[in-house]
Design an enzyme around this catalytic site. Sequence first.
Site, PDB file in Angstrom:
ATOM      1  N   LYS A   1      -0.295  39.170 -10.162  1.00 33.52           N
ATOM      2  CA  LYS A   1      -1.140  39.319  -8.973  1.00 33.52           C
ATOM      3  C   LYS A   1      -0.575  38.536  -7.795  1.00 33.52           C
ATOM      4  CE  LYS A   1      -5.618  39.968 -11.198  1.00 33.52           C
ATOM      5  NZ  LYS A   1      -6.880  39.285 -11.516  1.00 33.52           N
TER       6      LYS A   1
ATOM      7  N   ARG B   1       1.940  40.124 -22.831  1.00 34.99           N
ATOM      8  CA  ARG B   1       1.756  41.003 -21.679  1.00 34.99           C
ATOM      9  C   ARG B   1       2.979  41.894 -21.558  1.00 34.99           C
ATOM     10  NH1 ARG B   1       1.297  36.608 -17.872  1.00 34.99           N
ATOM     11  NH2 ARG B   1      -0.442  37.854 -17.123  1.00 34.99           N
TER      12      ARG B   1
ATOM     13  N   GLU C   1     -10.720  39.226 -13.863  1.00 32.65           N
ATOM     14  CA  GLU C   1     -11.238  38.361 -12.812  1.00 32.65           C
ATOM     15  C   GLU C   1     -11.181  39.181 -11.520  1.00 32.65           C
ATOM     16  OE1 GLU C   1      -8.829  35.060 -11.583  1.00 32.65           O
ATOM     17  OE2 GLU C   1     -10.484  34.117 -10.490  1.00 32.65           O
TER      18      GLU C   1
END
Length: 559
Positions: free
Chosen positions: A272, A262, A35
């Site tokens: 983020k 992850r 994204e």
Amino acid sequence: MATEVKSLNFIEHIIEDDLKAGFDRDDLRFRFPPEPNGYLHIGHASSICLNFGLGLRYNAPVNLRFDDTNPAKEEKEYVDAIKNDVSWLGFEWDKECYASDYFQQLYDWAVMLIKADKAYVDSQSSEAIAEQKGTPTKPGIDSPFRNRSVQENLDLFERMKNGEFQAGEHVLRAKIDMTASNMLMRDPVMYRILHKAHHRTGNDWCIYPMYDWTHGESDYIEQVSHSLCTLEFAMHRELYEWFVEQIYEEGKVKPKQREFARRNLSHTVVSKRKLLRLVEEGVVNGWDDPRMPTISGLRRRGYTPESIRNFADTIGIAKRENLIDVSLLEFCAREDLNKKAPRVMAVLDPLKLVLTNYPEGETEYVEAENNPEEEEQTYRKLPFSRELYIEKADFREEANRKFFRLKLGGEVRLKNGYIIKAESVVKDEEGNITEVHCTYDPLSKSGSGTPESMRKVKGTLHWVSAAHAKKAEVRNYDRLFTEAEPDRQEEDFMHYLNPESLQVTEAFVEPGLIEAKPGEHFQFQRLGYYNVDPDSKPDHLVFNRTVGLRDSWAKIETK
RNA sequence: UGGCCUAUGGUGUAAUUGGUAACACAGCUGAUUUUGGUUCAGUCGUUCAAGGUUCGAGUCCUUGUAGGCCAACCA
């Protein structure tokens, strides 16, 4: 002749099984779907290496697809940075795609779902919808708008698209099952109204598709065979498959979503949101601050693409929780840089050394090998003279036998130069040593082949000639946080910042370094790997420490 | 009072699918070394628990335990 059998990760096992079950190898296709709302970090690097690595392994195309369905957060700046990072890592994507390219197709399919009575317009507030959704342990209840007529839904949805409503007035929902144990199946929202300009479609749209409705359909449009994402999307799989099922046409590839854990790196944060806080609160100097675990930060720090790829390879991919020690990342950096980085001399904490028996005003040039790891040795000339700088830590008036460095009455070799002996020290009023006076053995010159030059002395020091050395700013970095898992402590992660994560010193470096260009890697001998910062100019050199050399002396000393 | 996922040395990942638990990092010894670097040799240490199936279980079954995820008009 033992053939090295590389073991497969669980994703590769899945693919192999699919192949065995008859899936056409030529239909294999992958994608990396960021994204564009922030910079890529080391966790993304792992995903990039996974997807593009699969592409390489199976000779299959890999698309770079921007998941740009939320104009409120996404920007072109990020698109460009992401493309740059992926290329820098050394990967080539097949097609550059954008979910926003599929807005019309998605809209048409949504209309199709409405006609099939599988989607409806809900006109409640988001609070009311959330309320009716129930909880993980309590089933949801139907919306009062759930049974609107197809005609009314069609009309409303079109008017949503035409901008006749304010944000929040209506949403389009899939009609699935409000009592499903998987909450994502409780009539998920497919479209919301958002009067925001999109970085690619401008003001063409004021309704935007949600992630779940978009992602699987995008995979289907691109005919991605294996759609890999992180574990938190596991519950989305059921919905992903439901959406794909609605539009699936016989004979096409039905994309398969699979989830992996992850990667977490110790002594940093990899999210983020948290990285953004570090930037916004000024803890670091931007997304590419060399202390950041972003790809741009690692690049500026001096990590090479090879070292990052090798790191991703080494840690592998699996489904369990993990915390990878940064020391492994550091190992990968050293392993690569050891082969590539030219050795140079730099003194970070200078102490003046005077060779009392060396002629005043004279300069000679000694030969220094550029990198002992080179297949064919190359050399450069280094100026040597009466006054030199060595590291303060390399001299002690008195020391025990374990101290292989210079002490009064002791001998040591100056790398590529001569064997010297410390005779006396000069101190200031406070008793600090300001100079060390030494004598040198003129017959001991490195490489001269004399018996004196062949003598074994225990220590070898790096040095620079005081009159010839250039000043440079050196930025020594350390871990950003003092805790291995700063975001799993009692206090907010910002409490665990390492106050010594950046230490700037003025150093003396060998004169040739004035030619060094930003990005170039060096090994400052006996100290560590450094690279030239983009801030660097010929009249103001700036070096970043990528990682220190392994330091077994430090271990002995702390014992 | 739910659903989904996971559990292998200090860390990460493997194990030819039921057949000698291994590789890398980290740690520790030593050798080599004009970088206390590199390289080389050696070493420490592992299947969440309890039952069961089996000649044989990290792998299959049962029951536990622990951890993660799930109630955004974010992705």
